[in-house]
Write an enzyme that holds these catalytic residues in place. Sequence first.
Site, short mmCIF file in Angstrom:
data_model
loop_
_atom_site.label_atom_id
_atom_site.label_comp_id
_atom_site.label_asym_id
_atom_site.label_seq_id
_atom_site.Cartn_x
_atom_site.Cartn_y
_atom_site.Cartn_z
N ARG A 63 13.86 1.23 0.84
CA ARG A 63 12.75 0.50 1.47
C ARG A 63 13.30 -0.74 2.17
NH1 ARG A 63 8.73 -1.00 -2.76
NH2 ARG A 63 7.97 1.13 -2.48
N ARG A 182 6.22 -9.99 -12.06
CA ARG A 182 5.96 -8.66 -11.51
C ARG A 182 6.04 -8.78 -9.99
NH1 ARG A 182 3.10 -4.57 -14.04
NH2 ARG A 182 3.55 -3.39 -12.15
N LYS A 183 5.89 -7.63 -9.32
CA LYS A 183 5.88 -7.69 -7.86
C LYS A 183 4.72 -8.56 -7.40
CE LYS A 183 3.21 -3.45 -6.93
NZ LYS A 183 3.23 -2.16 -6.25
N GLY A 452 -1.62 9.17 -4.36
CA GLY A 452 -1.25 10.22 -5.30
C GLY A 452 -1.48 9.87 -6.75
N CYS A 457 -1.11 3.03 -3.86
CA CYS A 457 -0.30 2.57 -2.73
C CYS A 457 -0.92 2.99 -1.40
CB CYS A 457 1.12 3.11 -2.84
SG CYS A 457 2.00 2.51 -4.29
N GLY A 458 -1.73 4.05 -1.40
CA GLY A 458 -2.43 4.46 -0.19
C GLY A 458 -3.73 3.73 0.05
#
Length: 587
Positions: A63, A182-183, A452, A457-458
Amino acid sequence: MPHKKEAWKTEAYGDEVREKLLEFAERGWHSIPEDERDEWFSRFKFWGVFHQRSGQESYFMLRLTNCGGVLEPGQLRAIGEVAREYASGPIENPEFGDAWVDFTTRQSIQLHWLKLEDIPEVWEKLEAVGVSSRSAGGDTMRNISGCPVAGKDAEEYVETRPLLDELQADLRGDDALANMPRKFNISVTGCRQGCAQDSINDVALEPARKLVAGERVRGFNLRAGGGLGGREPRRARSLDVFVTPENAYEVVRAFVELYHETGDRENRNKNRGRFFVDEHGTETIREELAERVDFTLRHSGTDLRGEYTYNAGRPSEDGRHDHVGVHEQGGGLHYVGLSVPVGRMGAEETVELAALADEYGSGEVRLTRRQNPLIMDVPEDALDALLAEPLLETHSPEPSTFTRGTMACTGTEFCSLALTETKARTAVMLRWLRANVDLPDDVDQLKIHFSGCTADCGQALTADIGLQGMRARKDGEMVEAMDVGVGGGIGAEPSFIEWVHQRVPADEVPGMLRNLLHAFAALRDEGQTFREWVDATGHETIVELADPEETDYEDPCLYDAKQSWYPFADGESPAPTAPDGTPLAND
């Protein structure tokens, strides 16, 4: 007690991980001790290097990061060339073939099927043109989102490109803040459309104005604690702070430092920024920020959220709901937004896109949060020639409503978390919908997002129609399935979808969407958007209208349910493999 990943980070993190990764790459896949792989794979993520799912041992995703979606001249070409040379796997995807790039919902790019041994060369080629993967994953500040045409759009309300550059260089680049609990997602919106989607970020600046000493001043209101994952979404909440562009960096940094110092490092299920705001409350956080900055915090100004149109479910005449199409920049220049179905573009196409950007524009390409690229700085007299290029027939600035509005995450093709395949299935489903569903002529937008799994994430929770991967039993067999919801959107009043049906077998979802959309076409008021119709119709009626149904739609991997090493492969996985593709013993 700190989570085990905190211990892993204590032992090795950041730049030292890069050095170790280079050692592993030189010695090969098997040099990573099997009992330490989870630890090293977790650490690699800081450098954007993600090991792919079970059965794809020795293959990695890379990424990249490019703040606010900006790719300077030459950068996209290098990325495409790297994809062409290195991003080839042991099997082709039935829809997309081999060697491609994925545009992400955070305005960046992912490459798949990379071999560990090739990572050093890939880095060398990309970094030579200024493209980095540092801090692209793991517990870091992720790629910063901004309006993709910041600094170029004549209608930008408050200038943000200098601020984005400062946040990228001085905040994300600060090693002392690299190891977050965390992110962490940051966004800066300077336009009236709201296309950085501030409401779903951990900390966000949104355009606002305020009277200061009798003078109208343009700046930002501050929000915090937005996010989508785990079926526990939150809208970013106001911290009752207005800042000028000159003070914006300092207040964002103060929030990042506060979370870095006091965020929960024990419970990874409850330590994202949205739970941090839940725990401490906006008033307490505001008080903490006031003590950390060198200026007096002003209360919120008048925001522009009422004008937000980006993925907001409002009529297109109200303003842009994406960046697809031909748009004026000002000064006689235009940008041209291409529609890339589900965000995946072939490597050769990517190189061609870079060449078109050089020929017709400045060479600069920008990426949107809807997985689409923009060719920037195109003069008026070059538009017709650009629009006639063959690549723009495939990735059209004037796509169908279904193609234009649809996004999909990575799915089980590569992701270890996903429960269903997403991208190829969505491509097949789009063809079926285009052939079987006629929308009213005045409906030019319909957002369908497919994730998914519940990590989302979508961004399914923010769609007109949101799909999340599940599994179900059908006729006694395990099949891939989806939870389906409607009514999401980002705008003045952000909303998340309400679930209509759950665990719908994947082959019954297109029929369900057809039934729902035919009802929408028949029952809507003239000019009514899908989201407006959903709001007016009521949930119980929507549930009745959205009846799952088997049709002639043929699902590409209904029975896989993550049983195979690759959703479209039969037989045993060839992984792990040597750099030349030779299978290696996996013991």
